[in-house]
Design a protein around this motif. Sequence first.
Motif, PDB file in Angstrom:
ATOM      1  N   UNK A  44       9.178  17.131   5.971  1.00 28.01           N
ATOM      2  CA  UNK A  44       9.823  16.035   5.293  1.00 28.01           C
ATOM      3  C   UNK A  44       9.034  15.815   4.037  1.00 28.01           C
TER       4      UNK A  44
ATOM      5  N   UNK B 156       6.230   4.837   2.165  1.00 26.13           N
ATOM      6  CA  UNK B 156       6.738   4.784   3.469  1.00 26.13           C
ATOM      7  C   UNK B 156       6.448   5.862   4.394  1.00 26.13           C
ATOM      8  N   UNK B 157       6.334   7.075   3.763  1.00 23.03           N
ATOM      9  CA  UNK B 157       5.935   8.138   4.572  1.00 23.03           C
ATOM     10  C   UNK B 157       4.550   8.337   4.914  1.00 23.03           C
TER      11      UNK B 157
ATOM     12  N   UNK C  92      10.297  16.589   0.313  1.00 21.39           N
ATOM     13  CA  UNK C  92      10.610  15.560  -0.439  1.00 21.39           C
ATOM     14  C   UNK C  92       9.741  15.638  -1.887  1.00 21.39           C
TER      15      UNK C  92
ATOM     16  N   UNK D 100       6.882  17.949  11.645  1.00 20.58           N
ATOM     17  CA  UNK D 100       8.137  17.067  11.304  1.00 20.58           C
ATOM     18  C   UNK D 100       7.641  16.539   9.985  1.00 20.58           C
ATOM     19  N   UNK D 101       6.486  15.684   9.958  1.00 24.75           N
ATOM     20  CA  UNK D 101       5.948  15.134   8.663  1.00 24.75           C
ATOM     21  C   UNK D 101       5.932  15.895   7.637  1.00 24.75           C
TER      22      UNK D 101
ATOM     23  N   UNK E  83       8.614   4.699  -2.362  1.00 30.98           N
ATOM     24  CA  UNK E  83       9.224   5.838  -1.479  1.00 30.98           C
ATOM     25  C   UNK E  83       8.326   6.861  -0.641  1.00 30.98           C
TER      26      UNK E  83
END
Lengths: 547, 209
Positions: free
Chosen positions: B148, B38-39, B152, B144-145, B35
Amino acid sequence: MANGTTTVNEKSFYQQSTNKYSGILSWLLTTDHKRIGIMYGVTILFFFLVGVILGVLMRLELMAPGKTIVDAQTYNSLFTLHGVIMIFLFIIPGLPAIFGNFFLPIQIGARDVAFPRLNLLSYYIYVAGALLALLAVILPGGAIDTGWTFYIPYSIRSNTNVSLPLLAAFVLGFSSILTGLNFITTVHRMRAPGMTFFKMPLFVWATYATAWIQIIATPVIGITIVLVILERLFGVGIFDPALGGDPILFQHLFWIYSHPAVYIMILPAMGVVSEIIPTFARRTIFGYKAIAISSLAIAFVGYLVWAHHMFTSGMSDTARWIFSLLTFIVALPSGVKIFNWVATMYKGSIDPKPPFLWVMSFIFLFSIGGLTGLVLGSLATDIHVHDTYFVVAHFHFVMFGGTGTIFFAAIHYWFPKMFGRLYNDKLATLGVLGFFIGFMLLYFPKFIMGYMGMPRRYYDYLPEFASLQLISTIGSWVLAATIFFIVGYLIHALFKGPKAGSNPWGGVTLEWHIQSPPTMENFKEIPKITHEPYDFSQLKEMKNEYS
Amino acid sequence: MNIHNESAAVHHHVHRDDIGAKMGMWLFLFTELLLFGGLFLVYAVYRYQHTEQFHLAAMELNTGIGTLNTVILLTSSLTVALSIAALQKGNKFLSILMLSLTLVFAFMFMINKYFEWSAKFSHGIYPGSDELLSLPNGQILFFGLYYVMTGLHGLHVLIGIIILSTILVMIIKNKITFDNYAKLENSGLYWHLVDLIWIFLFPLFYLIQ
């Protein structure tokens, strides 16, 4: 296998609850893998029929050029919902969640899966995901119209309800992961004594390989979906070209999951085929190890071919030919399976009962689907047929002609075991025939139309496609009518069918050693495995109608 | 005919397999890695495309708070491991103490995170803000990253707090004991994963400047 298995009918799992409740609560709160499998069955079948109806509506619209029954916007929602429902609610969970749940523990000689409560939780997560998807249709704003691929940038610009179905896909993915995790642990920890890996039935092998793909691939779509939702809610910019993001990156991440997902759909089906053919050819499977290992090979290579969906999206030539090469390589293990199945039938004593006929239909349809896949996997020909009906025809042959057909094969094969009743063989044979005819009428013209240049997802078309479109629509009526006919006689058999013995087909894997329907515990004593999985000399020792 | 007669077929759903439980947990952690994987992939691509802008944007982050949080989280990983060891040795009190300390550290991490994020917000740097949109694309992507990925991760810390609190109650109520500690051990594994992810987030956002 022990011959002390029961033939005297004891209380079945329908009559004995795993919890203190009776009635509906004994089902809703059950931890019995068989009951959970049946609950999945009812739910999944419902959504399958919804998907079928949506598909028939699409075909009705396309029956004649111009507007026929719905406007263009509704048509966009129709094909999106048809795709989302069929893929996420029917074909991905279909075989593993229903038949994997019911038969995987039995086939390895276990009383349940490793985590029975987690199993029930997966079911409810599935239901929650399904409800979210339905909610998105009802809520104002309009049903999602992006296509099931959710391609950026349209999916962040569309004003319809996109976030909710995306969330639904995320939730459904979570359910899929938990089921996969459960099955892997079950296979590693719960096998009966003597059941070595190479004595496991091939359905178990296939479901095991599938479970690995579920675990490895699903988290990637999970995070991708979350990023699209965040993009819609907050404008983070990660995929938004206006803010520097890269839509192609979305396509990569999407297909890193969604291509392996194709194998999540097809591998369990291949496992079912490997069960049915030996049973009805009365002959041990040819190339057992090759079939078992080819499942793992498909799972592994299938993870590395995703970019063949993107040959026209913009990629370096080197990347394109590497992905094309890998795509061709993934055809090899599939070929290994097909040839081994056919070799199994050679000199067998074939009994063409309905499950076997479904498998024959599968081999024919799936081979067409597989070979046209190579047309799409070649760089030069793909440019010509990319995003046309050719692709639509290809994946319907593989998914519906492959997995869908085997879904029906599995129902017909295991129906007597699951419900303890027999259906009418003549009606069932008619069912296979109607399905095959309807299927070919519906999807084969699409190959021709695609080759002629009919783009997929279009609301309207040029007059030269009219006759083929009409044939296709007529095929959809035949196919849909047959599906409802099949559901009809199965429901009738469920209540009125003659009682089935423990082994109506003369199978030898463990589920045929126990009574139909099985007891709550499956086995009175955990069996000790001594035979190879498809050793038909056991039939003599088994106390049933085939001994 | 060999009959394997180990369980009396009465309570088949009461089935305990600690190794199986741990195997399931490792598989789950594997999905968590993918999960976040992906980031990390997205991060790698954009960092490669916008090296300069990532460098500039990273200067905005407070390395001090980042370091503090790294120390906090690493220590909490130690205390949760000590809690497991204590319970294995039968020392319930010490186990509860260590687990409570872990929870304290987890809260400290979240409080730091809160101040860090709200400082950014007050400078007008958050997704969709005019301030952020006036920056070059590379910096928009960096922040943005940042939001996120740390968001998360923060969500995972919150889930960890809920899990560890539940486990704490179960230890107090003797549901988890010195000879039945698989749940504590698995929660510890989860907590180590949360720690591990942070170990990668910290250099990628705070140290590479």
